[in-house]
Design a protein around this motif. Structure first.
Motif, PDB file in Angstrom:
ATOM      1  N   ASP A  33     135.664 -27.053  40.420  1.00  0.00           N
ATOM      2  CA  ASP A  33     135.528 -27.884  39.617  1.00  0.00           C
ATOM      3  C   ASP A  33     134.580 -27.551  38.699  1.00  0.00           C
ATOM      4  OD1 ASP A  33     137.186 -29.558  41.982  1.00  0.00           O
ATOM      5  OD2 ASP A  33     138.758 -28.101  40.627  1.00  0.00           O
ATOM      6  N   THR A  52     138.725 -30.312  36.601  1.00  0.00           N
ATOM      7  CA  THR A  52     139.179 -29.268  37.478  1.00  0.00           C
ATOM      8  C   THR A  52     139.543 -28.365  37.376  1.00  0.00           C
ATOM      9  OG1 THR A  52     141.585 -29.898  37.522  1.00  0.00           O
ATOM     10  CG2 THR A  52     140.544 -31.660  39.217  1.00  0.00           C
ATOM     11  N   SER A  53     139.447 -26.887  38.191  1.00  0.00           N
ATOM     12  CA  SER A  53     139.829 -25.511  37.290  1.00  0.00           C
ATOM     13  C   SER A  53     141.590 -25.498  37.446  1.00  0.00           C
ATOM     14  CB  SER A  53     140.223 -24.502  39.301  1.00  0.00           C
ATOM     15  OG  SER A  53     141.028 -25.344  39.766  1.00  0.00           O
ATOM     16  N   TYR A 100     136.198 -31.118  43.678  1.00  0.00           N
ATOM     17  CA  TYR A 100     136.599 -33.104  43.593  1.00  0.00           C
ATOM     18  C   TYR A 100     137.266 -33.037  44.555  1.00  0.00           C
ATOM     19  CZ  TYR A 100     138.570 -37.034  41.280  1.00  0.00           C
ATOM     20  OH  TYR A 100     138.621 -37.624  40.273  1.00  0.00           O
ATOM     21  N   THR A 102     138.672 -35.787  46.418  1.00  0.00           N
ATOM     22  CA  THR A 102     139.807 -37.118  45.149  1.00  0.00           C
ATOM     23  C   THR A 102     139.907 -37.991  45.977  1.00  0.00           C
ATOM     24  OG1 THR A 102     141.871 -35.907  46.421  1.00  0.00           O
ATOM     25  CG2 THR A 102     141.124 -34.385  44.045  1.00  0.00           C
ATOM     26  N   LEU A 107     132.291 -35.306  43.167  1.00  0.00           N
ATOM     27  CA  LEU A 107     132.465 -34.230  43.459  1.00  0.00           C
ATOM     28  C   LEU A 107     130.950 -33.287  44.762  1.00  0.00           C
ATOM     29  CD1 LEU A 107     133.392 -31.978  41.343  1.00  0.00           C
ATOM     30  CD2 LEU A 107     130.894 -31.442  40.673  1.00  0.00           C
TER      31      LEU A 107
END
Length: 122
Positions: A33, A52-53, A100, A102, A107
């Protein structure tokens, strides 16, 4: 070896715009991310935006509606478009790559860029 290379900082008047870019090595970009932190003089480093990715985004309340984070997977580059800039946005902005977290606004950073200065004059 520079793994994250930022560009695009500078001096702008309040109300103006800047776009920051961060070029990452391919292996980092595809598996992490990406985010932008900033640090103003005398203040703690704060997380500004995450992508994010998979392309999901989130923002600090202070920049919501003004900043947009995006990523170009073909160029291994993440961008931070900053509009309606305010003097309080003045800081060194750091590109970072990690995971990340969440459940809190964070991060877990594996890689940091060298930082780019953004100065907003009133």
């Amino acid at each position: 070896q520079v793994l994250l290379a930022e560009s695009g900082g500078g001096l702008v008047q309040a109300g103006g715009s800047l776009r920051l870019s961060c070029a990452a090595s391919g292996s980092i970009f595809s598996t992490n991310d990406m985010g932008w932190y900033r640090q103003a003089p005398g203040k703690q480093r704060e997380l500004v935006a995450i992508i994010t990715s998979s392309g999901s985004t989130n923002y600090a309340d202070s920049v919501k509606g003004r900043f947009t984070i995006s990523r170009d997977n073909d160029k291994n580059t993440v961008y931070l478009q900053m509009n309606s800039l305010k003097p309080e946005d003045t800081a060194v902005y750091y590109c970072c790559a990690g995971a990340y977290v969440t459940y809190r606004w964070s991060l877990s950073v594996n890689y940091w860029g060298q930082g780019t200065q953004v100065t907003v004059s009133s």
